[in-house]
Structure formats: C-alpha cells, structure tokens
Design a protein around this motif. Structure first.
Motif, PDB file in Angstrom:
ATOM      1  N   ILE A  14       0.855  -1.179   0.000  1.00 14.09           N
ATOM      2  CA  ILE A  14       0.000   0.000   0.000  1.00 14.09           C
ATOM      3  C   ILE A  14       0.891   1.229   0.000  1.00 14.09           C
ATOM      4  O   ILE A  14       1.886   1.289   0.725  1.00 14.09           O
ATOM      5  N   GLY A  15       0.538   2.210  -0.810  1.00 17.51           N
ATOM      6  CA  GLY A  15       1.285   3.458  -0.822  1.00 17.51           C
ATOM      7  C   GLY A  15       0.360   4.646  -0.704  1.00 17.51           C
ATOM      8  O   GLY A  15      -0.835   4.556  -0.997  1.00 17.51           O
ATOM      9  N   ILE A  16       0.912   5.755  -0.270  1.00 18.63           N
ATOM     10  CA  ILE A  16       0.167   7.008  -0.206  1.00 18.63           C
ATOM     11  C   ILE A  16       0.675   7.902  -1.326  1.00 18.63           C
ATOM     12  O   ILE A  16       1.876   8.191  -1.400  1.00 18.63           O
ATOM     13  N   ARG A  23       4.411  10.563  -7.331  1.00 12.27           N
ATOM     14  CA  ARG A  23       5.229   9.812  -6.386  1.00 12.27           C
ATOM     15  C   ARG A  23       4.341   9.096  -5.373  1.00 12.27           C
ATOM     16  O   ARG A  23       3.196   9.482  -5.170  1.00 12.27           O
ATOM     17  N   VAL A  24       4.908   8.073  -4.760  1.00 15.34           N
ATOM     18  CA  VAL A  24       4.149   7.290  -3.786  1.00 15.34           C
ATOM     19  C   VAL A  24       5.019   6.992  -2.574  1.00 15.34           C
ATOM     20  O   VAL A  24       6.223   6.732  -2.703  1.00 15.34           O
ATOM     21  N   LEU A  25       4.415   7.044  -1.401  1.00 14.48           N
ATOM     22  CA  LEU A  25       5.122   6.761  -0.151  1.00 14.48           C
ATOM     23  C   LEU A  25       4.892   5.306   0.230  1.00 14.48           C
ATOM     24  O   LEU A  25       3.739   4.893   0.399  1.00 14.48           O
ATOM     25  N   PRO A  26       5.941   4.488   0.342  1.00 11.39           N
ATOM     26  CA  PRO A  26       5.773   3.084   0.755  1.00 11.39           C
ATOM     27  C   PRO A  26       5.323   3.038   2.216  1.00 11.39           C
ATOM     28  O   PRO A  26       6.150   3.153   3.125  1.00 11.39           O
ATOM     29  N   LEU A  27       4.063   2.913   2.452  1.00  9.74           N
ATOM     30  CA  LEU A  27       3.485   3.130   3.774  1.00  9.74           C
ATOM     31  C   LEU A  27       4.078   2.215   4.847  1.00  9.74           C
ATOM     32  O   LEU A  27       4.524   2.687   5.900  1.00  9.74           O
ATOM     33  N   LEU A  28       4.084   0.918   4.615  1.00 10.58           N
ATOM     34  CA  LEU A  28       4.562  -0.015   5.633  1.00 10.58           C
ATOM     35  C   LEU A  28       6.030   0.228   5.949  1.00 10.58           C
ATOM     36  O   LEU A  28       6.439   0.270   7.122  1.00 10.58           O
ATOM     37  N   GLU A  29       6.836   0.398   4.918  1.00  5.55           N
ATOM     38  CA  GLU A  29       8.279   0.619   5.110  1.00  5.55           C
ATOM     39  C   GLU A  29       8.549   1.886   5.927  1.00  5.55           C
ATOM     40  O   GLU A  29       9.352   1.887   6.870  1.00  5.55           O
ATOM     41  N   GLU A  57      -3.180   6.105  11.520  1.00  5.53           N
ATOM     42  CA  GLU A  57      -1.756   5.733  11.502  1.00  5.53           C
ATOM     43  C   GLU A  57      -1.089   6.186  10.204  1.00  5.53           C
ATOM     44  O   GLU A  57       0.062   6.632  10.207  1.00  5.53           O
ATOM     45  N   ALA A  58      -1.825   6.086   9.098  1.00  6.11           N
ATOM     46  CA  ALA A  58      -1.290   6.560   7.821  1.00  6.11           C
ATOM     47  C   ALA A  58      -1.084   8.072   7.871  1.00  6.11           C
ATOM     48  O   ALA A  58      -0.076   8.599   7.381  1.00  6.11           O
TER      49      ALA A  58
END
Length: 302
Positions: A14-16, A23-29, A57-58
C-alpha cells in the motif's frame, strides 16, 4: 489522502500518493522507520478492515515525513512500480447501480425506464484490472463492447440496516470504475451478469481517495473521453439515488463489509446511446475523470 496498491520486485504494498500525483510513499516501510508500534497490512482490504485506526496511523506517517523533511528521500516515483487496482481482487462481487442518471435511462429506452427504486446488479471480482491495463476486446464473444464511467464507493465498516443519515459514516473512500459492458450479451441473456462480467471489464482506480478529502460525493464532476473525444460529461448531483440512499437500500437485510465496492451508475453518453451506436474497438483509449479523485485510463486490445 490517496491510497494506492502497487507491486515491485519485493511484493505487493500500500502506498500514499503524493499531492503531485507522480510519487508514492511506501506506507509499511516508512511506518516501520517511524517506529510504528505494530505492522500495518500490505493488503488494502485488510487495512480498510482496521477502520479509522488505519487512516489515523497513515496520517501520522505522512506528518512524520513532512515534519522531518524526508519527502524527497522517502517518496518513490510512481512510474518505478506497477500500479494495481486499489483492491486487486475484491472478496465479493462489485455492486453496481443501474440507470442512476435520468438522461442515461432515457438514452437506453425512454422516460418510462427511469427507475422508481434503486436498481442493482453485480460484476464478478475477476473483472477487475488497474489503471493502465488493457481491456480485452473479447471479439469472439461480443461486437458491442461499451464503456460506462462511474464514481465508486468503498465501504469502510460493517453494517446492516444502515440509516440514510448515517450512511456516509460507513464509507472508507472513493475511486473510479469503468463498468465495461457487452451489450449484445446483456440483451441475449436477458439479464446483466454475463454481459457485465467478462474478464478485464472492470477497470478500477487509479487509487482510493479517503472520504475526508471529498466534501460531498453527490456533487462531483464526471467525464469520459474515448480517444480524447468527450462522450460523457455530467455531475453526480444528477444522481436519481444519492450515495446515502444507495448504501441504505443495499444494507437492508444484507450486511455490507469493509472493502465492498459500489459503482454508483453512469451518466448519459454511453456508446449504445448514440445513433448509430458507437461501440468500442481495438485501440480505443477510454479515460474517466472524477473531480477530487483523478483519471482512470485504459486501452482496448484484442
């Protein structure tokens, strides 16, 4: 906040999506870098089932990135990953509302076809593809492949007998669906399911926009183009049955669950509505834009 599902050589995540849409933020990482107390799921359906906890949390994760000026360091280019449908394989059929714009009901028949009650059919989970993936023409089965641009609702919490005035509390967010339809199969079988459920006939995405970013789902511009030509141009304020009513009706005696998807109906301007009809053919590019969400684009290929 825009939530995307993507994959790379390490798996599915999942990314934001950044505000720039590139661009996308690797959420879990990033959540783990931040010191998150427990791991977030890498599956969108599981994340949505966590309810508001997941969104909060996100949100904290994005705030941490911003406060520490790590934007350029932690976001990755969207074109460096493979974007999937937000929920690549829904657990249940996609709920679809038929003839939810009066002008569409008329173009498919007459004023007598404007429904008095919410009209619902479903599409199989195997229809789902992502933004950018090709729609199969299924030329061996149909000569009347058609497009339908639609706002889609993603349910965020379990509910039954939901009151109309509380319905939006059960929404996680919104995305875009192209309810691709084989009109001749629809007519042949005297029902909607087969003509609506050929593989690849439910492009979805490109992401889910959290409900906090959409003030009113019943007042969003929606437009569909085919090869750059505008075919559908309307606003969800023209719904016969607004989102709240659709959710309330569906939940009467039937439990709605996190990750359920509801396509809310298409405006006038589908291929079948033209005289003569203008059905899809190999090479056609369909783009559906919904205000506040983005654009879903797919190409027809045999």
């Amino acid at each position: 906040m825009k939530f995307a599902t993507y994959k790379n050589e390490s798996g599915q995540f999942i990314g934001i999506v950044h505000a720039d849409g590139r661009r996308v933020l690797p959420l879990l990482e990033v959540y783990e870098k931040m010191g998150g107390k427990s791991a977030l799921p890498s599956c969108m359906a599981e994340a949505i089932s966590l309810g508001d906890v997941f969104y909060q949390e996100a949100k904290k994760t994005v705030q941490w990135v911003n406060e520490n000026n790590l934007d350029s360091e932690l976001y990755i280019p969207l074109d460096s990953v493979a974007l999937l449908a937000p929920i690549p394989r829904p657990a249940k059929n996609i709920f679809c509302v038929g003839k939810n714009y009066a002008e569409h009901a008329i173009e498919m028949g007459s004023k007598d076809d404007i429904p008095e009650h919410v009209m619902v059919f479903t599409k199989a989970p195997t229809t789902v593809i992502s933004h950018g993936q090709n729609i199969q023409s299924h030329s061996e089965l149909t000569e009347q492949l058609d497009y339908e641009g639609e706002l889609a609702v993603v349910i965020g919490k379990k509910g039954i007998g939901i009151k109309r005035e509380e319905a939006l509390d059960y929404v996680f967010g919104y995305t875009i669906v192209n309810d691709v339809t084989a009109r001749d199969l629809q007519a042949k079988h005297k029902q909607f399911f087969i003509g609506k459920s050929l593989d690849t006939t439910c492009p979805m995405g490109p992401w889910i926009v959290h409900k906090s970013a959409i003030d009113n789902p019943n007042n969003l511009d929606i437009k569909t183009t085919v090869n750059g030509e505008v075919r559908q141009d309307s606003n969800t304020e023209n719904f016969i049955f607004p989102v709240e009513e659709v959710i309330a009706v569906l939940s009467q005696g039937m439990t709605l669950e996190p990750g359920d998807i509801i396509a809310t109906g298409t405006p006038a301007g589908v291929g079948k509505g033209f005289k003569p009809p203008r059905f899809l053919k190999d090479g056609d590019v369909i783009e559906i834009t919904v205000e506040g969400i983005g654009a879903l684009q797919n190409k027809v290929e045999g």
